[in-house]
Design an enzyme around this catalytic site. Sequence first.
Site, PDB file in Angstrom:
ATOM      1  N   GLY A 143       0.795  -1.217   0.000  1.00 60.07           N
ATOM      2  CA  GLY A 143       0.000   0.000   0.000  1.00 60.07           C
ATOM      3  C   GLY A 143       0.828   1.267   0.000  1.00 60.07           C
ATOM      4  N   HIS A 144       0.147   2.377  -0.268  1.00 56.47           N
ATOM      5  CA  HIS A 144       0.825   3.668  -0.392  1.00 56.47           C
ATOM      6  C   HIS A 144       1.563   4.060   0.892  1.00 56.47           C
ATOM      7  CE1 HIS A 144      -3.248   5.733   0.839  1.00 56.47           C
ATOM      8  NE2 HIS A 144      -2.719   5.050   1.828  1.00 56.47           N
ATOM      9  N   ASN A 145       2.698   4.725   0.704  1.00 54.62           N
ATOM     10  CA  ASN A 145       3.546   5.259   1.782  1.00 54.62           C
ATOM     11  C   ASN A 145       4.275   4.188   2.580  1.00 54.62           C
ATOM     12  OD1 ASN A 145       2.290   7.746   1.096  1.00 54.62           O
ATOM     13  ND2 ASN A 145       0.694   7.382   2.616  1.00 54.62           N
TER      14      ASN A 145
END
Length: 297
Positions: free
Chosen positions: A222-224
């Site tokens: 997932g993002h980040n």
Amino acid sequence: MADIRQIEDFLTDKKAEYRTQTTGEVQVDGFSSLHNYREGTLTWIKSADKWHEGMPEIALAIVQEGVELPLPNQIICNNSKAVFFSILEHFFAVPAEDEEPIGQNTVIGKHVKLGRNVKIGHNCSITGDVTIGDGTVISDNVVIRNRVRIGQRCTIQAHVMLGEDGYGIYKEEGRPVMIRHYGGVWIGDDVFIGSHADIERGTIDDTYIGDGVKIGPYTLVGHNTWIEQDAELLGSQIYGSVSIGERTVIVGSIVKKQCSIGSDTLIGIGSAVLHDIEAGKVAVGMPARVIRDNDTK
């Protein structure tokens, strides 16, 4: 076909630590597993319980150090798996087809920068501010978009998605509204990304994949998310803003957003990580709980 002298010379050139026990000249014609052993081939034995009396006569075996077996011809070494597969690669690998470096129906955007000896398969779409390092190999039907940096000698298998927006929302009058992402994906050197994996770009900063990380098929990052070097993720769902330490292994598990997992930790299959896990532990269960220290020696 390879003989024992050629194999020894190869291992010596690689500076591999090994010792040989043979009854004379040995030749092997290909390779096979111990379970389905074919006469006259090279095989690998990692533990004594894989061999038993009455098995076919083995021409040559790569045997793990400490495994004592009454075999006439064997090469004994500490890292037997690595040695066995290095021999297969050198003596028995089928040469790759002499294809063009860019496959058919592949789209390369005008801002994409390719290093030396990069190979890209068929039906790929690579657009945006993308840099791909020397010697990286990308298989068929891969999508890379927005802002992605890929290091050297990486392997990206078929149907991988890199750089799409992740699932980020805010609420407006009780309704979810998607947040546009502005970060990218930063991938180090010698990274493996298995088929159907999805690596989302960061909302503001980059999603980070360190050197030597191995990501198995059907894994979501997932993002980040921040993944340190030499970590392994196999068939897992890693939600947004997760931190994963170096050499940590996560197998068939779910990690809740914003969790932190320390270095040298093992998350066992089928776990759900709902809180931080400190370094050097083994955690399993739903929710995941630490059950013991992780002996990595």
